[in-house]
Motif scaffolding. Structure first.
Motif: not given
Ligand SMILES: *[C@@H]1O[C@H](CO)[C@@H](O)[C@H](O)[C@H]1NC(C)=O
Ligand SMILES: *[C@@H]1O[C@H](CO)[C@@H](O)[C@H](O)[C@H]1NC(C)=O
Ligand SMILES: *[C@@H]1O[C@H](CO)[C@@H](O)[C@H](O)[C@H]1NC(C)=O
Ligand SMILES: *[C@@H]1O[C@H](CO)[C@@H](O)[C@H](O)[C@H]1NC(C)=O
Length: 633
Positions: A485-505
């Motif tokens: 769920v947390q991964a899904g949240k990251i994908l959706l909350y930072y939808k257009d910010q690839t960098k933010a998503i990758l940092i969180r992953f």
């Protein structure tokens, strides 16, 4: 449609590869002109002495000690804190007991520890540690050496070299690699523009619009959960995210699951670990749970955005969980091999049951505390905000409470015994397999309603029933789904910010990895909480969660951001996972998923069969995808 053809190509090639692997065995032995072709692989098979089974070697023990009866004990290097098992007794040569020689078969999966004792004096004569090779022929010579003192020597001699049992895996791997390279070249040869056109067409096409958001990857044409929501209530400003990486990841774990469930070529590393530890087979189920968690969040968000009432959604969730559990109970109680099922022996826990309960808990949790995903807001979505985590603090609180229940029960529930029972723990607790988890299941469900042959029976000789999908472990699969769920949240909350998503992953992957190292002390058996699939220990969840975040870290940019890979062929089974899962279980014993092997003890034949069966399921999923048939529950 070139990409579609690409998918077909890949599958055709996969089947071809499998048949190449099996070519020699499919040639009938009788015909003379073909005899020559089959000669070289035959030679390899011929080496197997008739009495040996797969993963065994022949050991001849020669006792040349005068007047001493030998007892040979054996244990596996991988059996943690196990007792020695008597292998054989050998009387001296020329004595009344026999020829002074005994032939035994020894396991070649892991290293062996042999101990030779003088039977009468209970005195240790020698001890040795050796990794035997499959179908090898070895001699162990026990004799006196006269170098001043009276000494005994144990010499191991290789009479006949073992076969390389991992060769088929390497060949299959190389063929697979060659296929991937060939297909990539093919793709390059065809004009890249065409291909990119196709990808964007595929992604934008009507069908894929609806294909993404469903917990188990079974999309419907109208709406994944809500049924008949009017398109008018759709918010055009927030289209549902199209995330192929989620389906690709789901398909990847599913296909691996099919392969290992079908036997994985009977290699130990494609089977579940005996007790502690991690094999390829242990990876797939948690990943599946993880990705289910991601999809729960993604689909629920899009459904709520469309104005579906929470109450209706709750009904849907309950119904789906119920269906999953029912289908699961049907699947784990097959009739055909055990005879008609008796009500006293119905197995209750299972994979789909576990999924159903996990789905219910996590979906309800998310539904209760659902918050709208923040709209485009530059500040809140900066690289260092923790909006995805802090917004779900009530869920985290409950998850932590559940986890403390797991820890409390696992470590403090007074169970008459401790893990893993059998000959492990130096044989002191033969009937306590699974500790608290096993105890709770046996207490609540009863011995007869559990899995009768858990993976620890082989190495640890446990006798009691233990179910790897039992009640207590469900808590940790809920934790796993919640990481998803947390991964899904990251994908959706930072939808257009690839960098933010990758940092969180990356951050999640590293943190979970560090927790795992701390819990296990980086070892298999010695840690505070070892990695254990049978118990679904928390370190197992954090380890696999860490892997899952790293996989998304690779898949998301490659599949979704850059579109370098369509996710084929994993994408197709990922879209139809319930159908593939149920289908592969139900049709396990049917052709072409299984056929009679010429040599039942050959890894190569098993591997070929399992690869073909897996490829057929990919093919079926692909055809159904083309025909837009999805099984949704
Ligand atoms: C194993 O090797 C021994 C010694 O070379 C030989 O006598 C025996 O026949 C072999 N056994 C098999 C099954 O090949
Ligand atoms: C060894 O065992 C055999 C058969 O069990 C027995 O007849 C023989 O007396 C024993 N020999 C010694 C030296 O213990
Ligand atoms: C073999 O002999 C040793 C030394 O006397 C003893 O400690 C050990 O328990 C014996 N091994 C077995 C498996 O009985
Ligand atoms: C363990 O269970 C087996 C089979 O149910 C039984 O024969 C054995 O006595 C039990 N052992 C102990 C130590 O309770």
């Amino acid at each position: 449609m070139r990409g579609a053809r690409g998918g077909c190509w890949a599958l055709a090639a996969l089947l071809l590869a499998a048949s190449v692997l099996s070519a020699a065995r499919l040639v009938p032995g009788g015909s003379p002109e073909r005899g020559a072709q089959a000669a070289s692989p035959r030679d390899l098979d011929k080496k197997r002495p008739a009495e040996l089974k797969m993963d065994q070697a022949l050991l001849l023990i020669h006792n040349e000690l005068l007047g001493t009866n030998l007892t040979v004990y054996w244990k596996s290097e991988w059996c943690y804190q196990c007792l020695f098992q008597v292998l054989v007794s050998v009387s001296p040569r020329g004595g009344p007991g026999g020829p002074g020689m005994a032939a035994v078969s020894v396991s070649t999966q892991h290293g062996s520890i042999l101990q030779l004792n003088d039977t009468l004096a209970e005195k240790e004569i020698c001890r040795l540690q050796y990794k035997f090779g499959e179908f090898g022929n070895y001699s162990l010579l026990v004799k006196h050496v006269h170098n001043g003192v009276h000494e005994v020597a144990c010499d191991l001699v290789v009479n006949e070299n073992p076969v390389d049992s991992d060769l088929p895996v390497s060949v299959a791997f190389l063929i697979g690699l060659a296929l991937i390279i060939a297909l990539s070249l093919l793709r390059l040869l065809f004009s890249l523009d065409d291909f990119n056109n196709w990808i964007s067409k595929a992604i934008n096409s009507q069908e894929t619009d609806h294909l993404i958001n469903s917990e188990l990857g079974s999309p419907s044409r109208a709406d994944p959960l809500g049924g008949d929501i009017q398109p008018a209530t759709w918010h055009p400003s927030t289209p549902p995210p199209r995330l192929r990486c989620v389906d690709t990841f789901r398909g990847l774990s599913l296909i691996l699951m099919v392969f290992v469930n079908y036997g994985g070529g009977k290699y130990w590393y494609f089977k579940h670990a005996s007790w502690n530890g991690l094999t390829v087979a242990d990876l797939v189920f948690p990943w599946f749970v993880f990705i289910m968690g991601s999809s729960i969040f993604l689909s629920m968000t899009s459904i709520l955005q469309r104005g579906c009432s929470k109450f209706r959604l709750l009904g849907k969730i309950a119904w789906r969980s119920f269906l999953l559990i029912c289908i699961g109970i049907i699947i784990v109680n097959p009739n055909y091999c055990l005879g008609p099922l008796s009500w006293d022996k119905v197995r209750i826990p299972g994979v789909l049951q576990r999924l159903g309960v996990t789905y219910f808990v996590v979906a309800v949790l998310e539904l209760l505390f659902a918050k709208p995903v923040p709209e485009n807001c530059a500040l809140e979505r900066s690289c260092f905000s923790l909006g995805d985590v802090t917004s779900s603090w009530p869920q985290w609180l409950l998850i932590l409470m559940l986890e403390s229940i797991w820890l409390g029960l696992t470590f403090f529930l007074p169970v008459p015994g401790c893990p893993p029972g059998g000959i492990g723990d130096l044989g002191e607790h033969p009937n306590c397999t699974g500790g608290a988890a096993g105890y709770i299941d046996r207490l609540l469900l009863g011995d007869d309603h559990l899995h009768q042959r858990p993976s620890c029976t082989v190495l640890y000789h446990t006798e009691v029933a233990y179910d790897p999908e039992g009640i207590l472990g469900t808590i940790n699969s809920i934790v796993m789904a919640f990481l998803g769920v947390q991964a899904g949240k990251i994908l959706l909350y930072y939808k257009d910010q690839t960098k933010a998503i990758l940092i969180r992953f990356t951050a999640w992957g590293c943190i979970l990895g560090l927790i795992s190292v701390a819990l296990t002390k980086g070892s298999e058996n010695e840690g505070f909480i070892p990695v254990n699939k049978n118990l679904w220990s928390i370190s197992y969840v954090t380890t696999l969660g860490s892997f899952a975040f790293f996989i998304l870290l690779v898949l998301y940019p490659v599949v979704d951001v850059r579109g370098l890979w369509t996710g084929a062929p994993f994408f197709y089974p990922g879209m139809n996972s319930i159908l593939v899962y149920v289908g592969h279980e139900v049709f396990e014993n049917y052709f072409p998923f299984q056929w009679k092997l010429e040599d039942n003890q050959s890894h190569k034949e098993h591997l070929t069969q399992n690869i073909v069966a897996t490829a057929v399921w990919v093919l079926i999923a692909y055809i159904l995808y083309r025909k837009k048939i999805f099984w949704k529950i």
